[in-house]
Design an enzyme around this catalytic site. Sequence first.
Site, short mmCIF file in Angstrom:
data_model
loop_
_atom_site.label_atom_id
_atom_site.label_comp_id
_atom_site.label_asym_id
_atom_site.label_seq_id
_atom_site.Cartn_x
_atom_site.Cartn_y
_atom_site.Cartn_z
N ARG A 50 -12.18 -18.35 2.25
CA ARG A 50 -11.00 -17.70 2.00
C ARG A 50 -9.89 -18.38 2.97
NH1 ARG A 50 -12.64 -11.11 1.49
NH2 ARG A 50 -13.78 -11.35 -0.33
N ASP A 158 -3.74 1.38 3.85
CA ASP A 158 -4.39 0.39 4.01
C ASP A 158 -3.90 -0.72 4.69
OD1 ASP A 158 -7.06 -0.66 1.80
OD2 ASP A 158 -6.09 -2.22 3.03
C1 LIG Z 1 -13.77 -1.90 -0.62
S1 LIG Z 1 -12.00 -1.39 -0.42
C2 LIG Z 1 -12.40 0.40 -0.92
C3 LIG Z 1 -11.26 0.85 -1.71
C4 LIG Z 1 -11.43 2.38 -2.24
N1 LIG Z 1 -11.37 3.33 -0.98
C5 LIG Z 1 -12.67 2.71 -3.08
O1 LIG Z 1 -13.83 2.97 -2.41
O2 LIG Z 1 -12.74 1.98 -3.99
C6 LIG Z 1 -11.89 -1.35 1.34
C7 LIG Z 1 -10.49 -1.38 2.01
O3 LIG Z 1 -10.46 -0.93 3.23
C8 LIG Z 1 -9.50 -1.66 3.66
N2 LIG Z 1 -9.59 -1.85 5.05
C9 LIG Z 1 -10.55 -2.57 5.83
N3 LIG Z 1 -10.49 -2.38 7.19
C10 LIG Z 1 -9.34 -1.73 7.53
C11 LIG Z 1 -8.78 -1.13 8.44
N4 LIG Z 1 -9.09 -1.49 9.84
N5 LIG Z 1 -7.60 -0.19 8.44
C12 LIG Z 1 -7.30 0.07 7.29
N6 LIG Z 1 -7.80 -0.29 6.09
C13 LIG Z 1 -9.01 -1.25 6.20
C14 LIG Z 1 -9.33 -3.05 3.13
O4 LIG Z 1 -8.24 -3.71 3.26
C15 LIG Z 1 -9.93 -2.60 1.65
O5 LIG Z 1 -8.74 -2.52 0.87
#
Ligand SMILES: C[S@@+](CC[C@H](N)C(=O)[O-])C[C@H]1O[C@@H](n2cnc3c(N)ncnc32)[C@H](O)[C@@H]1O
Length: 287
Positions: A50, A158
């Site tokens: 990435r 997010d």
């Molecule tokens: C796998 S996705 C899950 C999306 C949705 N909640 C679902 O379950 O379908 C995880 C998301 O968490 C966000 N994320 C990770 N670390 C984070 C943080 N410290 N603060 C806010 N968002 C975060 C990522 O950018 C990503 O978009």
Amino acid sequence: MIPNLLRDATSNRLREFAFGNADFEALRTLVKQITGINLSDQKRELVYGRLARRLRALQLRSFTEYRELLSHDGGREIAELCNAITTNLTAFFREPHHFDYLREHVLLPLSADPAANRRLRIWSAGCSTGEEPYSIAMTVLEAIPDPHRWDIRILATDLDSDVLERGRRGLYAADRVRGLSPQRIARFFAQRQERDGLYYHVAPEVASLVTFKQLNLMHPLPMKGPLPAIFCRNVIIYFDKDTQRDLFARVSRLQRPGQLLFLGHSESLFKVSEEYTLIGRTVHRRA
Ligand SMILES: C[S@@+](CC[C@H](N)C(=O)[O-])C[C@H]1O[C@@H](n2cnc3c(N)ncnc32)[C@H](O)[C@@H]1O
């Protein structure tokens, strides 16, 4: 031009950029500090893949140069680093039982209560490209017959600015909506033919309920409770237990006893928080 490839001492792979242990360790420490995301040794190739794209885009020659940029550009590249590292997998009505639970246990009772103050706040924490908060909005519209007489807001947050932008646009390729019923597609989307295929645009009645905002869950939570439902699904799997404990100590202050917290299918609050009771499949109730 074909780049010169180097043999990596740790993985024995041919690489465009040298990527030593010191590079990986420095980047994973930084990522952990900023996002809470714990990159295991198995994520080494993913990190290289990435970030090699970032090096190319920035026309850098090495990870040493990249690390220098990260510490000297006033934080701009750190945002790009976070966008590159996060995993954004999501889907409309992912883990559909959560939306059934929300309808049966929050929305229908609220809508049937003549004394309800007609104010509803739901938080999708880690909303990725918007499928989760829009699924919540559709569930709300299906359960509450007179939404225009309510003050409803689904807060979608997010860390990743790219996914938030896509969420705000609300435009999804045909394969993203394939799992939705024809009734939902007809009611909640408008079809749009673009040059590269058919797209579905979230209807204004759905979009108007959702507000996208950037929020790093490692930072103070600016919203005011109480929140009858919080979706924090498939986010904490990347955090260690201490980070999870700290997060849910803060999240729990936004909820009153009886209010609901939905986690992802492989997540739990075991040894993380005693403020919640598990009451269903990854459904928790504030104690
Ligand atoms: C796998 S996705 C899950 C999306 C949705 N909640 C679902 O379950 O379908 C995880 C998301 O968490 C966000 N994320 C990770 N670390 C984070 C943080 N410290 N603060 C806010 N968002 C975060 C990522 O950018 C990503 O978009």
